[in-house]
Scaffold this motif. Structure first.
Motif, mmCIF file in Angstrom:
data_model
loop_
_atom_site.group_PDB
_atom_site.id
_atom_site.type_symbol
_atom_site.label_atom_id
_atom_site.label_comp_id
_atom_site.label_asym_id
_atom_site.label_seq_id
_atom_site.Cartn_x
_atom_site.Cartn_y
_atom_site.Cartn_z
ATOM 1 N N UNK A 87 38.612 21.541 56.924
ATOM 2 C CA UNK A 87 38.956 22.767 56.070
ATOM 3 C C UNK A 87 38.062 23.669 55.209
ATOM 4 N N UNK A 88 39.248 25.012 55.258
ATOM 5 C CA UNK A 88 37.684 25.929 54.421
ATOM 6 C C UNK A 88 38.457 26.604 53.494
ATOM 7 N N UNK A 89 37.411 26.983 52.902
ATOM 8 C CA UNK A 89 37.909 27.481 51.104
ATOM 9 C C UNK A 89 39.098 27.687 50.750
ATOM 10 N N UNK A 98 37.817 17.882 45.486
ATOM 11 C CA UNK A 98 37.326 16.192 46.105
ATOM 12 C C UNK A 98 38.076 15.567 46.659
ATOM 13 N N UNK A 99 39.427 15.698 46.755
ATOM 14 C CA UNK A 99 40.456 14.994 47.555
ATOM 15 C C UNK A 99 40.540 15.606 48.549
ATOM 16 N N UNK A 100 40.497 16.671 49.147
ATOM 17 C CA UNK A 100 40.453 16.689 50.971
ATOM 18 C C UNK A 100 38.698 16.600 51.314
ATOM 19 N N UNK A 105 36.262 12.872 55.431
ATOM 20 C CA UNK A 105 35.516 11.787 55.758
ATOM 21 C C UNK A 105 35.783 10.870 56.189
ATOM 22 N N UNK A 106 37.154 10.410 55.850
ATOM 23 C CA UNK A 106 37.552 9.156 56.323
ATOM 24 C C UNK A 106 38.100 9.355 57.635
ATOM 25 N N UNK A 132 30.034 21.571 52.944
ATOM 26 C CA UNK A 132 30.022 20.711 52.211
ATOM 27 C C UNK A 132 29.918 19.647 52.745
ATOM 28 N N UNK A 133 31.584 19.222 54.094
ATOM 29 C CA UNK A 133 31.893 18.579 54.057
ATOM 30 C C UNK A 133 30.919 17.827 55.204
ATOM 31 N N UNK A 134 30.377 18.900 56.325
ATOM 32 C CA UNK A 134 29.753 18.863 57.174
ATOM 33 C C UNK A 134 28.290 17.899 56.885
#
Length: 323
Positions: A87-89, A98-100, A105-106, A132-134
């Motif tokens: 997902x992007x911003x 935070x949830x996304x 990651x899960x 940040x997710x990466x």
């Protein structure tokens, strides 16, 4: 680019680590590669990396991309397994990030241990939330002890946060000239020195904790901080975009093969002394150079990345016949 790095017998390396075609093997034993990349603007790069892995001989190739990129990448080839989980911003409210991120990651964590190598960066873009997710995905890959090939916008990320790869010997960075310049400035606090290119590359790899770095150029220089090897065989003067994506997919496949091949005393001692990541870089480099040279012979100035990809199989066969 000058320096004293030894030209490696790249064809012998490729032959030593390329597995035979054994009818008793089952799907997946020749490699399962995952590419993390692809956003609204960039859908070609992850496709090039993932399809190249298949063309070279990986059994399965996955792409983890944004939801906008997924239908486009799926349309390029039914051979790829596409996961639209990034997902992007612009598509996530601040209170939901935070949830996304946790959900993302899960989802990728369910697959992580199945992969033999991860390619991070092709077509990723530079959206802050996505990067940040990466970062969390890279941490998860390290915990899973999976080799990671980092290219494109993945290099932008790790150059600004070196701890993501520092001290991880299964990390492979594949910078072009500009990306390499930024790495040198960030880590060594100096400018690129072509007069002592091999020594500077070795110092750079050591400073980042023994990662393997392939400095792409007319001659590819490769170092894990211990040794420095060069590959200049074959090649093409045509510099169409996308060749780095082919390389990242190829390095991923060959690195996964090098980790499994079990080199013995029958192989050249110099080959046995190289780490799997260096072996993967050497083999990936020479195969791309061979395919690019063949494509240029036919297409000349019109050579495109897709032309090179179509010649990966022929190039591998000429360098390492299947039978």
């Amino acid at each position: 680019m000058s320096g004293s790095a030894a030209e490696v017998d790249a064809v012998s390396v490729l032959r030593a680590i390329t597995p035979s075609l054994d009818p008793s093997k089952y799907k997946g034993q020749a490699g399962k590669i995952a590419v993390v990349g692809g956003c609204r603007e960039y859908t070609g790069a992850p496709y090039f990396a993932a399809i190249s892995a298949l063309k070279i001989g990986s059994d399965l190739s996955h792409v983890f991309c944004t939801k906008d990129a997924a239908p486009v990448i799926k349309s390029y080839s039914p051979e790829l397994i596409v996961h639209p989980i990034l997902e992007e911003s612009y598509s996530v409210r601040d209170e939901d990030k935070g949830h996304v991120s946790s959900k993302m990651l899960t989802e990728i964590g369910k697959w992580m241990e199945r992969f033999d190598c991860l390619v991070v960066g092709p077509g990723l873009g530079r959206d802050p939330f996505l990067l940040d997710c990466i970062s969390e995905i890279l941490k998860l890959a390290r915990l899973s002890n999976i080799p990671i090939v980092i290219d494109g916008d993945g290099l932008f990320l790790v150059t600004n946060c070196l701890d993501l790869v520092r001290g991880y010997p299964l990390a492979i960075l594949t910078p072009n000239i500009n990306e390499y310049k930024r790495l040198v400035q960030q880590v060594l606090n100096c400018e690129v020195c072509d007069e002592d290119a091999d020594h500077q590359l070795q110092m750079l790899a050591r400073q980042i904790g023994g990662v393997t770095i392939m400095r792409k150029g007319k001659t590819d220089l490769i170092s894990d901080g211990e040794i420095v090897k060069s590959v200049s065989l074959y090649g093409s003067p045509r510099r169409c975009g996308g060749q780095g994506d082919i390389l990242s997919g190829g390095v991923a496949v060959f690195t996964s093969w090098a980790r499994r091949c079990g080199l013995s005393t029958e192989h050249n001692s110099a080959i046995c002394q190289m780490s799997p990541t260096v072996l993967g870089c050497v083999a990936g480099s020479v195969l791309l150079r061979k395919a690019a040279g063949l494509a240029f012979e036919s297409k000349r100035r019109s050579t495109l990345t897709t032309d090179i990809i179509e010649l990966l199989g022929r190039s591998l066969e000429e360098l390492c016949p299947a039978c």
